[in-house]
Design an enzyme around this catalytic site. Structure first.
Site, short mmCIF file in Angstrom:
data_model
loop_
_atom_site.label_atom_id
_atom_site.label_comp_id
_atom_site.label_asym_id
_atom_site.label_seq_id
_atom_site.Cartn_x
_atom_site.Cartn_y
_atom_site.Cartn_z
N CYS A 35 0.84 -1.20 0.00
CA CYS A 35 0.00 0.00 0.00
C CYS A 35 0.88 1.26 0.00
O CYS A 35 1.49 1.58 -1.00
CB CYS A 35 -0.98 -0.04 1.17
SG CYS A 35 -2.36 1.13 0.98
N HIS A 56 -3.40 -5.14 1.55
CA HIS A 56 -2.92 -5.35 2.92
C HIS A 56 -3.02 -6.83 3.31
O HIS A 56 -3.95 -7.23 4.01
CB HIS A 56 -3.77 -4.53 3.91
CG HIS A 56 -3.52 -3.07 3.86
ND1 HIS A 56 -2.56 -2.45 4.64
CD2 HIS A 56 -4.11 -2.08 3.14
CE1 HIS A 56 -2.56 -1.16 4.41
NE2 HIS A 56 -3.49 -0.90 3.50
N GLU A 91 -1.33 -8.31 5.47
CA GLU A 91 -1.11 -8.41 6.92
C GLU A 91 -2.40 -8.30 7.71
O GLU A 91 -2.42 -8.61 8.92
CB GLU A 91 -0.09 -7.35 7.38
CG GLU A 91 -0.62 -5.93 7.50
CD GLU A 91 -0.74 -5.18 6.18
OE1 GLU A 91 -1.07 -3.98 6.23
OE2 GLU A 91 -0.52 -5.79 5.10
#
Length: 205
Positions: free
Chosen positions: A75, A183, A185
């Site tokens: 990002c 994302h 994560e």
């Protein structure tokens, strides 16, 4: 320095029993940067990350690291790694100039326009769809070097430019660099972190 780094640390630590990861640390200084073999620049606010890095005196060190060592930008991290960014804040922003692509900042709109989409990703080595999370995400609107390898492209219709009609690129690989708009994560799926770890080991070899 800023952004979703804790979530990346959790994902990497979850892989320590199966992948060749000796240590996972936060990096805020040149001394810490010198200790590591690979770096993840997290999502967050790309302008803020660049300003903080400059004030901490490590922006040039990050630039040098990204040109030679395994580096993954997610990002905001993707924006920082890019050679060119469009739709930036007034006055532009500092970039690491390491990944030869043009990135459109906030390509998918504001926070309220965030979305998740399931996509099969052959680069991950299986056909199980991955949950791609996009939050005020950028997109890759131009590949500016033939060595850049496209990895993931969205179906047409996501995004806010004419290029969206053809499906925007949201993940690329270039030599030692991995750049992703999304994302990973923020999911419980560590396959993209595994991909980066194995890529980093291959680059280091």
């Amino acid at each position: 320095l800023q952004g979703a780094f804790i979530e990346h640390i959790h994902a990497l630590n979850a892989l320590r029993n199966t992948e060749h990861i000796s240590e996972v640390i936060e990096v805020r200084t040149k001394a810490e940067l010198d200790r590591i073999d690979a770096l993840i620049i997290p999502g967050g606010e790309s302008t803020s990350i660049a300003l903080i890095a400059e004030r901490c005196g490590i922006l040039d060190d990050l630039r040098a690291f990204a040109r030679t060592k395994p580096t993954w930008g997610t990002c905001a991290g993707l924006i920082l790694l890019a050679k060119t960014a469009i739709h930036t804040k007034k006055g532009g922003q500092k970039l690491l100039d390491a990944l030869p692509v043009t990135v459109s900042r906030n390509q998918f709109g504001r926070q309220v326009d965030s979305f998740t989409i399931k996509l099969a990703s052959p680069c991950l080595g299986d056909e199980v769809p991955f949950d791609y999370v996009f939050i005020r995400a950028p997109a890759i609107v131009s590949i500016d070097d033939p060595e850049v390898e496209p990895l993931v492209q969205l179906p047409p219709g996501h995004g806010q430019t004419e290029a969206s009609e053809h499906g925007l690129l949201v993940a690329v690989k270039y030599r030692n660099i991995l750049g992703t708009s999304f994302h990973p994560e923020l999911t419980n799926d560590t396959r993209w972190h595994q991909y980066f770890v194995r890529m980093a080991l291959a680059v280091s070899d």
